[in-house]
Scaffold this active site. Structure first.
Site, short mmCIF file in Angstrom:
data_model
loop_
_atom_site.label_atom_id
_atom_site.label_comp_id
_atom_site.label_asym_id
_atom_site.label_seq_id
_atom_site.Cartn_x
_atom_site.Cartn_y
_atom_site.Cartn_z
N GLY A 67 0.91 -1.28 0.02
CA GLY A 67 -0.17 0.02 0.03
C GLY A 67 0.75 1.33 -0.08
O GLY A 67 0.34 2.38 0.31
N LYS A 98 -0.54 2.19 -4.29
CA LYS A 98 -1.08 3.41 -4.68
C LYS A 98 -0.75 3.86 -5.85
O LYS A 98 -1.62 4.82 -6.46
CB LYS A 98 -0.53 4.69 -3.62
CG LYS A 98 -0.73 4.62 -2.15
CD LYS A 98 -2.25 4.78 -2.05
CE LYS A 98 -2.94 5.06 -0.46
NZ LYS A 98 -2.61 3.64 0.00
N ASP A 175 -6.39 9.40 2.61
CA ASP A 175 -5.60 10.48 1.88
C ASP A 175 -6.43 11.01 0.70
O ASP A 175 -5.96 11.32 -0.44
CB ASP A 175 -4.33 10.01 1.24
CG ASP A 175 -3.48 9.33 2.32
OD1 ASP A 175 -3.75 9.49 3.36
OD2 ASP A 175 -2.57 8.44 1.88
N TYR A 219 -7.90 7.74 9.44
CA TYR A 219 -7.30 6.32 9.78
C TYR A 219 -6.20 6.13 11.16
O TYR A 219 -5.61 5.35 11.18
CB TYR A 219 -6.88 5.72 8.60
CG TYR A 219 -5.78 6.46 7.78
CD1 TYR A 219 -4.44 6.59 8.23
CD2 TYR A 219 -6.02 7.46 6.68
CE1 TYR A 219 -3.46 7.27 7.63
CE2 TYR A 219 -5.08 8.11 6.15
CZ TYR A 219 -3.84 8.10 6.82
OH TYR A 219 -2.87 8.69 6.00
N ASP A 279 0.04 -1.26 9.45
CA ASP A 279 1.06 -0.75 9.95
C ASP A 279 1.97 -0.22 9.29
O ASP A 279 2.85 -0.96 8.34
CB ASP A 279 1.54 -1.87 11.02
CG ASP A 279 2.58 -1.60 12.16
OD1 ASP A 279 2.97 -0.42 11.97
OD2 ASP A 279 2.28 -2.28 13.24
N ASN A 313 2.63 -2.74 6.06
CA ASN A 313 2.83 -1.94 4.72
C ASN A 313 4.28 -1.30 4.59
O ASN A 313 4.90 -0.43 5.40
CB ASN A 313 2.13 -0.28 4.89
CG ASN A 313 2.26 0.14 3.50
OD1 ASN A 313 2.42 -0.50 2.37
ND2 ASN A 313 2.16 1.76 3.74
#
Length: 916
Positions: A67, A98, A175, A219, A279, A313
């Site tokens: 991610g 992303k 985001d 988040y 994480d 992550n």
């Protein structure tokens, strides 16, 4: 082959799946309140096909989320990831890169036939390794929640993925802008209601899959307004989101140093379910100079029974994640059954686990761990011991293009040019190298933003290709766990040895790579064919040079590597020790100054002893760099080479600077001002050392991209000694001859006397030489204030030269050598005081043409300018002949610029300057 469904087929599927489809307008879009955890769901939501979360206990999700911002991993890397996850008893992979543009930016676009085939293959591979594949989509950038066509488009996209065999999904709204468009404001009372509405609808449309994740816009704790417990957004999520949907959470911060049990209990209460941790402790997409090889840390095993899962992550560089994932697995398996600490039976603090933890932490900078089930230091040693075996296995991408860290995608007007889709691994991206570290004024404000900063991470120079040579595992009767346990137990049985302080012998390796074509920017070692293997190998004779034998990577190398690239909020023990030693040596350097009054022999001895030990630690870094550069596993090397190159380069500068501190004759109070606390700035350990050098703001000199072809060549920069004079003169003569083609056979010292002799004789404090295994191959000379230097030259150096070289007869046409001789007998022009006020220091520098590494010149200039600025210089200048194009270009590449002509400047030279 997968075909796109028609609109009619989609509508038919929707009518079949939804007995009472929700209206796409009006308040009916807002779902009824979800029951609290533990309550029955009166509507039966989440129990479809007996697989919903409400239908029974769901397994703990533990694994990896892809991610990060930056180039996504390629398919074969993901397959290798599945193999490792299964081996380490992890169970989940969340696909959420992303910069896969069909995941986020262009989420509406369907996958092509080729992309679909790759995704199906990947999902099938995950199933083969018993890994749950979760497909995530991020429509939040531009979706209109109240538009039924948008909702249908999202359903169609997820329908396509479900046809690939995917059964688990995630909707991500991280985001993104909190503001809704005008159309959505007419339908939904809040942003949270809009997100929850579409999430519930998609969840039900897909048949309420057993695993369905939701990432809220708030988040982490710092994103919640006004706080976690009082956030209207989270309250809406908790009350309206269907209970079968899990919520992703990063902890108190985007990159959380620790995730306390109390913080999880707080967020669980308001969202009415246990969260799944996304994480970012090992994510490095927010800082182009950092890599994280430290253990999974700051998360008590008491969290496990209070969570639905943990997905790490990790680093953008795939091969750099061995430790991150391995230690997560150790953490998870230490309390896999979710046993709370209050029921763990321990006899006393002297239990076996406690004793091992104390041994691991003895003499380290870290506090003794209080978690009786998991020790980060033990987990790190387990991971490094197993990882060490990978370095000796020849392994690389079989295609021509190879992943090589150290670059990022180009940015135009602040918009990253992202890699087009990750599913097609043949995409080529225009790249530039990483930006240098910012100076003290560019301190990091706030926390690192692994998810919020949409900035390209340092990218590989080339896209990794589709195929990875599979590693073959030896078939042994013992299991992997048994073998690993025996290895670690054997290591633990040995006494903890102090850091090895033997200086590493540095030798240039014979590169195993083939020479590259100029029109290709790939860097790949050729695979050995059977035909090549069968050829008779060359055996040198008794009087011939022996074959080069590369030393293997050692466990100590990996421990040092992990300490240098540890975790976001801390350096490893050895890295922190090196930083403290350099700070101390820097702050106390005045005790060894020649001009120091009231010398204390004990303090001098202490300084020199600690300086010697620091140089030995720097030598360990150089040795580690050499062995890593020669390792058989080129795949690992390519992913980490730019980082290791970076730390090697900065440690070379720092070592040279410490050597200079130990032999200088001037002290400087100015140098001791402005110490910065560790951890305050970006750039990791290399950034900390850079900011401790006087020229920390000279970013261009610290910007040293690695070579396209990895090399283990190491150069040494050290202070000049009188015995080096002949070697420096030789380089000066050879490079001058090379530039203008004028040999000085009858007067071999003439050009050296003219260009560097005065500095070598009268300004020893600011002279450095460059060495390789063959000897001196460069020099960097200077004087902090040219005005008194010129006066000294007139008193001692010039008369000596006039005696050595007779004044030639000016009536005839003079040769080049005679012109130089004549210059010793002529009055030197004095530069204007207005110029010298800004550029008081004179510098002379050159490197032999055999040195092809451009970073070496930058390191030498950094050492020279550091010594000048440490003693108060504001700027430096050099004088160059107008016809010497080589040296003009040389200085220009080192940040020197031509000073505009002013009255008093010599007419036959070009003056280049550089501000400090």
């Amino acid at each position: 082959m997968v075909q796109k469904e028609s609109q009619a087929a989609l509508e038919e599927r929707e009518s079949e799946r939804n007995a009472n489809p929700a209206s796409v307008s009006g308040a009916s879009l807002e779902p009824s309140a979800a029951p609290a955890p533990g309550e029955d769901n009166p509507s039966g939501a989440g129990a479809a096909a007996g697989t919903g979360a409400a239908g029974g206990a769901r397994r703990f999700l533990c694994g990896v989320v892809e991610g990060f911002y930056g180039r996504p991993w390629v398919m074969e890397q993901r397959k290798e990831l599945f193999r490792r996850l299964q081996k380490w008893e992890l169970n989940t992979y969340l696909y959420a890169p992303k910069d896969d543009y069909k995941h986020r930016m262009f989420w509406r676009e369907m996958y092509s036939v080729e992309e679909a085939e790759q995704l199906m293959t990947l999902i099938s591979a995950a199933r083969e390794y018993e890994i749950e594949f979760i497909y995530a989509i991020s429509p939040g950038l531009d979706i209109t929640f109240s538009n039924p066509k948008e909702v249908s488009t999202l359903k169609r996209k997820l329908d396509q993925v479900s046809q690939f065999g995917c059964r688990s999904f995630a909707l991500l709204f991280d985001d993104i802008d909190h503001n809704m468009c005008a159309a959505d404001k007419e339908v939904f009372s809040s942003f949270a209601h809009a997100q929850v509405s579409i999430t519930n609808e998609i969840y039900q449309y897909l048949g309420e899959p057993e695993t369905f994740l939701f990432c809220p816009t708030e988040y982490c704790g710092t994103f919640c307004y006004p706080s976690v417990s009082q956030s209207p957004y989270l309250r809406t999520v908790g009350e309206k989101l269907l209970p079968g949907i899990e919520v992703l959470w990063t902890g108190p911060k985007v990159v959380s140093k620790e995730i306390p049990v109390e913080s999880i209990e707080e967020v669980s209460k308001i969202i009415k379910r246990a969260p799944v941790i996304w994480d970012n402790i090992h994510a490095n997409d927010y800082d182009q100079k950092r890599l994280f090889l430290g253990p999974y840390k700051g998360r008590s095993t008491e969290l496990i029974p209070r969570l639905k899962g943990v997905l790490t992550n990790p680093n953008c560089e795939f091969e750099a994640n061995y430790v991150a994932i391995h230690t997560l697995a150790t953490w998870y398996k230490s309390n896999m059954n979710g046993v709370r600490k209050d029921v763990v039976m321990t006899d006393s603090e002297d239990s076996t686990v406690s004793i091992q933890i104390k041994l691991e932490n003895e003499g380290s900078d870290e506090d003794i761990e209080t978690d009786v089930l998991y020790s980060p230091q033990m987990a790190l040693k387990l991971a490094l011991t197993e990882w060490l075996q990978e370095f000796g296995v020849p392994h690389q991408y079989s295609s021509r293009q190879v992943a090589h860290s150290g670059a990022k995608t180009s940015v135009v007007d602040g918009t990253p040019l992202v890699a087009a889709p990750s599913l097609n691994a043949t995409t080529v991206v225009t790249t530039v190298y990483q930006e240098p570290i910012m100076s003290q004024g560019a301190a990091l404000s706030g926390e690192p933003s692994a998810l919020t900063k949409e900035e390209e991470k340092k990218q590989p120079d080339e896209e990794p290709m589709d195929m990875v040579v599979e590693k073959q595992e030896e078939s042994e009767h013992k299991s992997d766990n048994q073998i690993l346990t025996e290895i670690v137990e054997a290591k633990m049985a040995e006494e903890l040895k102090p850091m090895d302080t033997d200086k590493e012998s540095i030798a240039e390796s014979k590169s195993p790579e083939m020479s590259m074509q100029e029109d290709c920017i790939n860097d790949i070692a050729p695979m050995q064919t059977d035909e090549q293997a069968n050829k008779e190998q060359f055996v040198p004779g008794p009087n011939e040079k022996p074959l080069y034998a590369a030393e293997p990577v050692t466990l100590e190398d990996l421990q040092l590597l992990a300490d240098l690239f540890y975790l976001p909020y801390e350096h490893g023990p050895k890295g922190a020790q090196m930083l403290r030693e350099f700070q101390w040596l820097r702050a106390n350097s005045s005790v060894v100054s020649v001009n120091c009054k009231g010398k204390d022999s004990e303090k001098i001895e202490e300084w020199r002893s600690r300086a010697a030990k620091f140089e030995e630690m720097c030598a360990l870094v150089m040795g580690m760099f050499t062995r890593l550069s020669n390792c058989a596993n080129r795949t690992i090397l390519y992913d980490m080479y730019s980082y290791v190159w970076d730390i090697k380069s900065i440690m070379s500068m720092v070592k040279s600077f410490v050597q200079w501190l130990g032999c200088r004759s001037h002290s400087s109070a100015q140098f001791l001002i402005g110490d910065q606390e560790p951890w305050a700035f970006r750039g990791g350990l290399a950034g900390e050392f850079q900011r401790l050098l006087p020229i920390d703001g000279a970013n261009d000199l610290f910007f040293q991209p690695p070579p396209l072809t990895p090399t283990s060549k190491v150069y040494t920069i050290r202070p000049y000694f009188p015995k080096d004079e002949a070697s420096v003169y030789k380089i000066c003569r050879e490079m001058y001859d090379d530039g203008v083609g004028l040999p000085f056979q009858s007067q071999p010292d003439l050009i050296g006397d003219k260009l560097v002799g005065g500095l070598l004789s009268l300004s020893l404090d600011y002279c450095f030489v460059l060495e390789d295994e063959d000897g001196i191959c460069g020099y960097a000379l200077g004087t902090v204030d040219v005005t008194p230097f010129i006066k000294k030259c007139k008193i001692s150096w010039i008369p000596f030269m006039q005696e050595k070289y007779t004044k030639p007869n000016g009536d005839k046409e003079l040769s080049e050598a005679e012109k130089i001789m004549l210059s010793f007998h002529e009055e030197q022009e004095v530069l204007p005081e207005t110029f010298l006020a800004n550029f008081p220091s004179l510098i002379k520098m050159d490197i032999h043409k055999k040195v092809t590494d451009p970073s070496v010149a930058k390191s030498m200039m950094a050492c020279l300018l550091s010594s000048l600025k440490a003693n108060g210089s504001r700027g430096a200048f050099c004088e160059v002949r107008p016809d010497d194009k080589r040296i003009l270009e040389f200085y220009s590449k080192l940040g020197c610029f031509e000073i505009a002509k002013m009255e008093g400047f010599p007419k036959d030279v070009v003056i280049l300057g550089r501000s400090l």
